[in-house]
Scaffold this motif. Structure first.
Motif, PDB file in Angstrom:
ATOM      1  N   TYR A 174       5.011   4.093 -14.966  1.00 53.35           N
ATOM      2  CA  TYR A 174       4.436   4.349 -13.640  1.00 53.35           C
ATOM      3  C   TYR A 174       3.062   3.696 -13.518  1.00 53.35           C
ATOM      4  CZ  TYR A 174       7.788   7.634 -11.552  1.00 53.35           C
ATOM      5  OH  TYR A 174       8.890   8.200 -10.964  1.00 53.35           O
ATOM      6  N   GLU A 175       2.220   3.860 -14.539  1.00 50.89           N
ATOM      7  CA  GLU A 175       0.872   3.286 -14.516  1.00 50.89           C
ATOM      8  C   GLU A 175       0.933   1.764 -14.442  1.00 50.89           C
ATOM      9  OE1 GLU A 175      -1.548   6.707 -17.100  1.00 50.89           O
ATOM     10  OE2 GLU A 175      -0.739   4.923 -18.116  1.00 50.89           O
ATOM     11  N   SER A 176       1.898   1.173 -15.141  1.00 54.73           N
ATOM     12  CA  SER A 176       2.069  -0.279 -15.119  1.00 54.73           C
ATOM     13  C   SER A 176       2.463  -0.770 -13.729  1.00 54.73           C
ATOM     14  CB  SER A 176       3.138  -0.686 -16.145  1.00 54.73           C
ATOM     15  OG  SER A 176       3.436  -2.056 -16.054  1.00 54.73           O
ATOM     16  N   VAL A 177       3.380  -0.051 -13.080  1.00 56.57           N
ATOM     17  CA  VAL A 177       3.830  -0.428 -11.730  1.00 56.57           C
ATOM     18  C   VAL A 177       2.672  -0.325 -10.743  1.00 56.57           C
ATOM     19  CG1 VAL A 177       5.326   0.227  -9.815  1.00 56.57           C
ATOM     20  CG2 VAL A 177       6.245   0.183 -12.144  1.00 56.57           C
ATOM     21  N   ILE A 178       1.899   0.754 -10.835  1.00 50.45           N
ATOM     22  CA  ILE A 178       0.764   0.961  -9.923  1.00 50.45           C
ATOM     23  C   ILE A 178      -0.281  -0.135 -10.114  1.00 50.45           C
ATOM     24  CG2 ILE A 178      -1.177   2.504  -9.391  1.00 50.45           C
ATOM     25  CD1 ILE A 178       0.757   4.847 -10.160  1.00 50.45           C
ATOM     26  N   GLU A 215       0.841  -1.211   0.000  1.00 50.99           N
ATOM     27  CA  GLU A 215       0.000   0.000   0.000  1.00 50.99           C
ATOM     28  C   GLU A 215       0.875   1.259   0.000  1.00 50.99           C
ATOM     29  OE1 GLU A 215      -3.103   0.440  -0.392  1.00 50.99           O
ATOM     30  OE2 GLU A 215      -4.292  -1.213   0.420  1.00 50.99           O
ATOM     31  N   GLN A 216       1.943   1.223   0.791  1.00 50.62           N
ATOM     32  CA  GLN A 216       2.840   2.381   0.852  1.00 50.62           C
ATOM     33  C   GLN A 216       3.554   2.602  -0.480  1.00 50.62           C
ATOM     34  OE1 GLN A 216       5.313   1.489   4.242  1.00 50.62           O
ATOM     35  NE2 GLN A 216       3.889   2.397   5.700  1.00 50.62           N
ATOM     36  N   GLU A 217       3.977   1.494  -1.115  1.00 50.36           N
ATOM     37  CA  GLU A 217       4.626   1.616  -2.423  1.00 50.36           C
ATOM     38  C   GLU A 217       3.652   2.152  -3.476  1.00 50.36           C
ATOM     39  OE1 GLU A 217       8.008   0.811  -3.739  1.00 50.36           O
ATOM     40  OE2 GLU A 217       8.053   1.513  -1.674  1.00 50.36           O
ATOM     41  N   LYS A 265       0.270  -3.162 -11.248  1.00 49.98           N
ATOM     42  CA  LYS A 265       0.843  -4.414 -10.749  1.00 49.98           C
ATOM     43  C   LYS A 265       0.758  -4.492  -9.226  1.00 49.98           C
ATOM     44  CE  LYS A 265       5.012  -7.278 -10.982  1.00 49.98           C
ATOM     45  NZ  LYS A 265       6.406  -7.395 -11.465  1.00 49.98           N
ATOM     46  N   LEU A 266       1.039  -3.359  -8.557  1.00 47.62           N
ATOM     47  CA  LEU A 266       0.945  -3.316  -7.093  1.00 47.62           C
ATOM     48  C   LEU A 266      -0.490  -3.552  -6.628  1.00 47.62           C
ATOM     49  CD1 LEU A 266       3.321  -0.310  -6.340  1.00 47.62           C
ATOM     50  CD2 LEU A 266       3.684  -2.674  -5.630  1.00 47.62           C
ATOM     51  N   ALA A 267      -1.451  -2.982  -7.368  1.00 45.77           N
ATOM     52  CA  ALA A 267      -2.872  -3.180  -7.032  1.00 45.77           C
ATOM     53  C   ALA A 267      -3.248  -4.658  -7.124  1.00 45.77           C
ATOM     54  CB  ALA A 267      -3.749  -2.343  -7.960  1.00 45.77           C
ATOM     55  N   LYS A 268      -2.721  -5.354  -8.127  1.00 44.59           N
ATOM     56  CA  LYS A 268      -2.990  -6.787  -8.282  1.00 44.59           C
ATOM     57  C   LYS A 268      -2.364  -7.593  -7.147  1.00 44.59           C
ATOM     58  CE  LYS A 268      -3.544  -6.922 -13.348  1.00 44.59           C
ATOM     59  NZ  LYS A 268      -2.974  -7.412 -14.626  1.00 44.59           N
ATOM     60  N   GLU A 269      -1.154  -7.191  -6.739  1.00 44.54           N
ATOM     61  CA  GLU A 269      -0.487  -7.894  -5.635  1.00 44.54           C
ATOM     62  C   GLU A 269      -1.258  -7.698  -4.329  1.00 44.54           C
ATOM     63  OE1 GLU A 269       2.104  -9.945  -5.815  1.00 44.54           O
ATOM     64  OE2 GLU A 269       2.129  -9.667  -7.980  1.00 44.54           O
ATOM     65  N   ILE A 270      -1.777  -6.491  -4.111  1.00 44.94           N
ATOM     66  CA  ILE A 270      -2.586  -6.212  -2.921  1.00 44.94           C
ATOM     67  C   ILE A 270      -3.841  -7.086  -2.921  1.00 44.94           C
ATOM     68  CG2 ILE A 270      -4.032  -4.455  -1.793  1.00 44.94           C
ATOM     69  CD1 ILE A 270      -1.901  -2.386  -2.723  1.00 44.94           C
TER      70      ILE A 270
END
Length: 322
Positions: A167-171, A140-142, A173-178
């Motif tokens: 940046y959009e791709s990283v965000i 969440e912090q990332e 990907k992080l949403a999917k991991e969450i």
């Protein structure tokens, strides 16, 4: 004074080495150095008598977890002392030296002098939940950090579209991991945890996520004897300084539980609308012309006290309770 029925082993912890201080049968100090790994710890514990010794360890997060866990598994009485308590004890003793051996001796003296609550390890599923929630927090912090970077980047007059897409791709990907972490959480909840979670979510202002965070962080509130100790642990207890004619409110006590505290702060916004006791407390503090943030922190304190009382009594929240 502490119960001196058993001799105390003081353990100073580092990432690689454990330094143990104990008294032998003749009353002389013995220093033992042990590598901080399962094999060496168990080999050392096998040479010690659990009927004779109890173990006091300074809390140092993950580094101290092995000796606490394996000693408990071997049947030793195990105690965990906070670093701040040891530091204040050293000041009282006018302790000026700083070596691993001296620290181990100091921890042993602390265990011989002070009353400490016995250590009780978390159940395996709660330990797994704790690690999952920690991962969730980091993700969440990332995500928030990259989202803020992207928002700032979009204010520039000239944009590199490749950078924006990255940046959009990283965000994303992080949403999917969450989302993956969130799906794993329910599988780790046992019947006791589910029952406690149901009780906590009956409090107006506390949702599923907050309830789970509180239960995991407090080991289902088993590590605390009073509601005040819970408030101190999460850093929402007020601190006062009274000396002579001086009466100063220093502010809330600080702890490392910043993430849970921030979640509780968000919960307080809902609590002042739907939780009758919290709403009354909030309005009462504002009437004293104190700032809104102070009132909200007081509401966080109130929520924790309600949570502690409900888990202890095994009863759902009653809005009209007198």
């Amino acid at each position: 004074m502490a119960n001196l029925g058993k001799k105390v082993i003081g353990v100073d912890v580092s990432s690689q080495i454990l330094v143990m201080s104990l008294l032998n049968g003749e009353g002389k100090q013995v220093i033992i150095n042990v590598c901080n790994n399962k094999t060496d710890i168990e080999k050392c514990l096998n040479k010690l008598e659990k009927e004779t010794y109890k173990i006091v360890v300074e809390a140092t997060g993950s580094y101290s977890s092995k000796i606490l866990y394996y000693a408990y598994q071997k049947g030793f009485e195990v105690y965990q002392a906070s670093g701040l308590s040891i530091k204040k004890f050293a000041e009282v003793k006018n302790h000026i030296s700083k070596t691993d051996e001296e620290d181990a001796k100091l921890i042993r003296n602390f265990g011989e002098t002070m009353e400490i609550l016995p250590f009780e390890p978390k159940k395996e599923n709660i330990e797994h939940l704790d690690q999952e929630l920690s991962l969730w927090q980091d993700l969440e912090q990332e995500k928030a950090r990259f989202s803020l970077k992207l928002k700032s980047l979009r204010q520039k007059p000239v944009l590199n579209n490749n950078v924006v897409k990255h940046y959009e791709s990283v965000i994303k990907k992080l949403a999917k991991e969450i989302e993956k972490v969130q799906k794993r959480l329910p599988k780790l909840e046992d019947e006791e945890l589910k029952a406690s979670k149901k009780l906590l979510t009956s409090i107006s202002g506390i949702g599923d996520k907050t309830a789970l965070l509180l239960l995991v962080a407090t080991n289902n509130f088993k590590n605390f004897k009073t509601a005040k100790s819970v408030s101190k642990y999460f850093g929402v207890a007020p601190r006062m300084y009274h000396s002579g004619n001086k009466k100063i409110t220093i502010g809330k006590c600080r702890t490392s539980k910043g993430f849970v505290r921030s979640i509780l702060y968000v919960c307080s916004w809902s609590a002042i609308r739907f939780n009758a006791q919290c709403k009354a407390l909030f309005e009462r503090i504002l009437e004293k012309r104190k700032c809104k943030k102070v009132a909200l922190i007081a509401v966080c304190n109130k929520l924790l006290r309600q949570a502690f009382g409900i888990i202890n009594n095994k009863q759902k929240y009653q809005p009209n309770y007198i």
